[in-house]
Design a protein around this motif. Structure first.
Motif, short mmCIF file in Angstrom:
data_model
loop_
_atom_site.label_atom_id
_atom_site.label_comp_id
_atom_site.label_asym_id
_atom_site.label_seq_id
_atom_site.Cartn_x
_atom_site.Cartn_y
_atom_site.Cartn_z
N ASN A 364 0.92 -1.22 0.00
CA ASN A 364 -0.14 -0.04 0.11
C ASN A 364 0.70 1.05 0.02
OD1 ASN A 364 -1.17 2.34 1.90
ND2 ASN A 364 -3.20 1.07 1.00
N TRP A 365 0.42 2.18 -0.88
CA TRP A 365 1.23 3.42 -0.72
C TRP A 365 0.17 4.39 -0.46
CZ3 TRP A 365 0.59 8.28 -3.07
CH2 TRP A 365 1.49 9.00 -2.78
N GLN A 366 0.58 5.52 0.49
CA GLN A 366 -0.50 6.52 0.65
C GLN A 366 0.14 7.82 1.14
OE1 GLN A 366 -2.48 6.63 4.70
NE2 GLN A 366 -2.10 4.40 4.65
N GLU A 367 -0.47 8.77 0.89
CA GLU A 367 -0.16 10.09 1.15
C GLU A 367 -1.27 10.88 1.99
OE1 GLU A 367 1.72 13.27 -1.33
OE2 GLU A 367 -0.21 14.15 -1.42
N GLU A 368 -1.00 11.52 3.13
CA GLU A 368 -1.82 11.92 4.20
C GLU A 368 -1.47 13.11 4.79
OE1 GLU A 368 -3.33 9.14 7.64
OE2 GLU A 368 -1.76 10.44 8.52
N ARG A 369 -2.55 14.04 4.50
CA ARG A 369 -2.17 15.56 5.36
C ARG A 369 -3.01 15.44 6.51
NH1 ARG A 369 0.88 19.98 4.73
NH2 ARG A 369 -0.48 21.90 5.16
N GLN A 370 -2.20 15.62 7.48
CA GLN A 370 -2.75 15.87 9.04
C GLN A 370 -2.88 17.27 9.25
OE1 GLN A 370 -0.48 13.42 11.80
NE2 GLN A 370 -0.41 11.86 10.43
N SER A 371 -4.32 17.54 9.95
CA SER A 371 -4.14 18.96 10.39
C SER A 371 -4.77 18.89 11.78
CB SER A 371 -5.21 19.54 9.59
OG SER A 371 -4.80 19.76 8.13
N PRO A 372 -3.84 18.87 12.88
CA PRO A 372 -4.31 18.71 14.08
C PRO A 372 -4.79 20.34 14.51
CG PRO A 372 -2.09 17.85 13.95
CD PRO A 372 -2.52 18.45 12.72
N GLN A 373 -6.03 20.32 15.30
CA GLN A 373 -6.29 21.75 15.61
C GLN A 373 -5.27 22.29 16.71
OE1 GLN A 373 -10.10 22.98 17.90
NE2 GLN A 373 -10.65 22.82 15.84
N GLY A 374 -4.82 23.51 16.45
CA GLY A 374 -3.88 24.18 17.62
C GLY A 374 -2.31 23.57 17.32
N ALA A 375 -2.22 22.92 16.19
CA ALA A 375 -0.94 22.28 16.11
C ALA A 375 -0.45 22.50 14.41
CB ALA A 375 -0.60 20.93 16.50
N PRO A 376 0.85 22.43 13.99
CA PRO A 376 1.21 22.53 12.62
C PRO A 376 0.58 21.34 11.98
CG PRO A 376 2.86 23.01 13.75
CD PRO A 376 1.98 22.55 14.84
N SER A 377 0.28 21.45 10.53
CA SER A 377 -0.13 20.40 9.71
C SER A 377 1.18 19.78 9.11
CB SER A 377 -1.07 20.99 8.63
OG SER A 377 -2.29 21.55 9.18
N THR A 378 0.90 18.50 8.69
CA THR A 378 2.26 17.95 8.18
C THR A 378 1.59 17.10 7.00
OG1 THR A 378 1.97 16.20 9.89
CG2 THR A 378 3.27 17.84 10.31
N THR A 379 2.37 16.42 5.97
CA THR A 379 2.08 15.52 5.13
C THR A 379 2.99 14.49 5.37
OG1 THR A 379 1.35 17.34 3.73
CG2 THR A 379 1.89 15.41 2.84
N ASN A 380 2.57 13.30 5.54
CA ASN A 380 3.23 11.94 5.43
C ASN A 380 2.98 11.13 4.46
OD1 ASN A 380 3.86 13.09 8.17
ND2 ASN A 380 2.11 12.22 9.05
N ARG A 381 3.87 10.36 3.99
CA ARG A 381 3.86 9.40 3.00
C ARG A 381 4.57 8.06 3.58
NH1 ARG A 381 5.42 14.30 1.14
NH2 ARG A 381 4.42 15.38 -0.74
N ALA A 382 3.84 7.02 3.08
CA ALA A 382 4.53 5.63 3.26
C ALA A 382 4.21 4.63 2.35
CB ALA A 382 3.91 5.29 4.57
N LEU A 383 5.11 3.61 1.99
CA LEU A 383 4.81 2.63 1.08
C LEU A 383 5.08 1.57 1.95
CD1 LEU A 383 4.59 0.93 -1.66
CD2 LEU A 383 6.88 1.09 -1.73
N THR A 384 3.98 0.95 2.48
CA THR A 384 4.14 -0.28 3.17
C THR A 384 3.65 -1.57 2.67
OG1 THR A 384 1.76 0.07 3.86
CG2 THR A 384 3.31 1.42 5.35
N ALA A 385 4.42 -2.53 3.31
CA ALA A 385 4.06 -3.87 3.03
C ALA A 385 3.44 -4.64 4.38
CB ALA A 385 5.51 -4.67 2.74
N LEU A 386 2.43 -5.27 4.18
CA LEU A 386 1.82 -5.84 5.47
C LEU A 386 1.31 -7.35 5.18
CD1 LEU A 386 -0.66 -4.13 7.72
CD2 LEU A 386 -1.27 -6.28 6.80
N VAL A 387 1.76 -8.21 6.20
CA VAL A 387 1.10 -9.58 6.30
C VAL A 387 0.29 -9.81 7.63
CG1 VAL A 387 3.17 -10.59 7.23
CG2 VAL A 387 1.92 -11.90 5.92
N GLY A 388 -1.00 -10.34 7.49
CA GLY A 388 -1.84 -10.51 8.45
C GLY A 388 -2.61 -12.20 8.32
#
Length: 570
Positions: A364-388
């Motif tokens: 999975n690859w995802q790009e995420e924009r986090q905007s916590p109220q009262g704190a700076p916004s950030t953009t995080n990206r990750a290419l993840t491999a997962l087994v379940g």
């Protein structure tokens, strides 16, 4: 006029007019049976009284005979403004001789097992329902392994009312032994026979006949999106299909698979409410034959009060190793506990079963924009491999009163591969039900999660942890237990939750529950301080599974909350 007729007429005229429902007088062990199946109604006059008594003389003995009472006394008596139907069932008959004959090529060990498993033993009370069940159980045991043509030749219950005894006689025949032949598939118009064979991992030509393997193939095909009805039977010679006889006396018969295809397009609309995410509406579209290749497309939009999601997934038919692959994409816009998230993801998955264990591989690859109220916004990206891995064991998947489920996940990402942070994520979930009595049960649930990384920075929220709400720690708002950032609650690297619930079923569908939950999500292990919630709730066994409404007290906040979830498709 003749004297007898004059006397009868005078007697009838002397009887008082009655307009009441007769009162049943009978021992407790038969009163419920008689009350359930007898129709009383008003008896208004002497003529109706005589007709009612004649009907009771016919119907009551028939009913009581099903419970082993073969010499009852039935009397209708006129009292002071009351009409009483008095029933004395008499002595109950017991099972006497049990004579079971099974003709055919049956080995000694299995013959002894069938006889020892016979359900009605000498000395037990006779009941028609148990007699019928015992006969069918014997036949089912024969049909289950090898003997697809087994049948009951004769069954007889000889009643001796004076001796209060019922002698049972059963004659059965095994017929020949069977092996599986080739699949005979019918009913296909859109799909190929090869597609059907891909879902067959239980019936192999040449194997000895087992009924449970036919049922497994039927269940596997029925669970696909391609067919609305499935029937899988051994096509024995007497059913119009050719069977071949081998030198050792076994018959080989084809396996007949009769199918009715499902419409390839389906649109679903729905609405619901959850105390986690509020009211919601959703629309979904499914195609089971995308591009005419039996690819399954699932796409839809869900709009909730705190989260909006759109998705599209394509799943391919299984390969010859029973592996099923899929690809998909999703976008999400949410604002939960003052944490705004805008997310875009694409991914691929592979699903495979090993017995009762389901294995899932995800990239999975995802790009995420986090905007916590009262704190700076950030953009995080990750290419993840997962087994379940998921393991479930339950007689009824919709009944949590008994059964166990375990889920284990392991995944990670690297800065060297399109990710903003190095991390390894582990997750474990356990739930198990313990029936105490027919109406009481315990349910235990627990979660452990850890994301190993230098810090939470650069890790999308999907790979961190928050807790609280329905199916987590009740008594606290949804995803409100986590790490404070500004005035928002964001995910932490460590999770622990646990729950214990006791349920008492007041009736077959309604129950009452008491529970205690505890849990939290933190960014450092030493900061783990479990929030406790406890309360009571109501349970309803709906056709879709148990539903409940809980009133929970959050000890940390000192507040009461309702937890409830309901969805209605239309």
């Amino acid at each position: 006029m003749h004297r007898p007729f004059v006397a009868l007429a005078a007697l009838l005229l002397a009887l008082p007019a009655v307009a009441a429902v007769p009162q049943l007088v009978a021992p407790d062990d038969v009163r419920e049976l008689l009350s359930s199946f007898l129709e009383f109604g008003d008896v208004a006059d002497a003529t109706a009284q005589a007709a009612f008594e004649r009907r009771m003389q016919r119907e009551v003995p028939k009913l009581l005979a099903t419970e082993g009472y073969f010499s009852p006394t039935v009397v209708l008596r006129q009292g002071d403004e009351l009409l009483r139907l008095e029933v004395d069932p008499g002595p109950r008959s017991l099972i006497g001789v049990v004579d079971i004959e099974i003709a055919g090529d049956l080995d000694t060990t299995r013959r002894k097992a069938l006889l020892s498993n016979w359900k009605l033993k000498t000395g037990q009370p006779f009941r028609q329902a148990e007699w019928d069940a015992a006969k069918q159980s014997l036949l089912a045991d024969l049909l289950a392994v090898d003997y697809a043509g087994a049948r009951l030749l004769d069954t007889r219950a000889d009643v001796d009312p004076e001796a209060r005894r019922v002698d049972l006689h059963v004659a059965a025949e095994t017929g020949p032994r069977y092996r599986f032949g080739e699949l005979e598939i019918s009913g296909l118009q859109r799909y190929s026979q090869e597609l059907v064979r891909r879902f067959n991992h239980s019936v192999t030509p040449g194997d000895e006949y087992r009924e449970d393997r036919l049922l497994a193939l039927q269940a596997a095909l029925q669970s696909t999106p391609y067919f609305v009805s499935v029937s899988v039977l051994l096509a024995r010679g007497d059913e119009g299909s050719a069977s071949t006889l081998s030198e050792d006396g076994w018959l080989t018969a084809p396996v007949r698979v009769q199918l009715r295809e499902r419409a390839p397009h389906q649109v679903t609309l729905g609405a619901g409410y959850s105390t986690n995410t509020g009211a919601r509406v959703e629309a979904a579209y499914r195609s089971s034959d995308l591009f005419g290749r039996a690819w399954e497309l699932q796409t839809g939009v869900r709009i909730e009060q705190v989260r909006q999601t759109a998705y599209a997934d394509v799943f391919f038919p299984p390969d010859d190793r029973q592996r099923r692959d899929g690809v998909g994409t999703a976008v999400e816009d949410s604002d939960i506990e003052n944490l705004g998230i805008k997310r875009f993801a694409v991914g691929a998955t592979r699903l495979q079963r090993f017995g009762s264990v389901e294995q899932r591989l995800n990239l999975n690859w995802q790009e995420e924009r986090q905007s916590p109220q009262g704190a700076p916004s950030t953009t995080n990206r990750a290419l993840t491999a997962l087994v379940g891995w998921t393991w479930r064991h339950a007689d009824d998947p919709l009944d949590l009163a008994e059964g166990i489920a375990l889920q284990v996940q392991l995944g990670g990402a690297s800065k060297q591969l399109l990710s903003d942070q190095n991390f390894v994520r582990t997750y474990f979930r356990y739930s198990q039900g313990f029936p105490l009595t027919a109406s009481d049960a315990l349910l235990f649930r627990g979660e452990l999660g850890a994301t190993f990384a230098p810090s939470s920075n650069g890790i999308p929220q999907d790979f961190l942890f928050r807790a609280g709400g329905t199916n987590s720690v009740r008594g606290y708002p949804y995803l409100s237990l986590g790490v404070k950032e500004g005035s928002a609650v964001v995910g932490g690297r460590y999770l622990m939750t646990m729950s214990a619930e006791y349920t008492h079923w007041i009736s077959s569908t309604w129950g009452a529950a008491a529970f205690v939950d505890a849990g939290n999500a933190v960014d450092e292990p030493q900061a783990m301080n479990l929030a406790v919630g406890y309360g009571v709730g109501a349970r309803w066994k709906s056709p879709a599974g148990p539903l409940g409404i809980d009133l929970a007290y959050g000890q940390r906040d000192g507040s009461l909350r309702f937890d409830f979830s309901l969805a209605i498709p239309f």
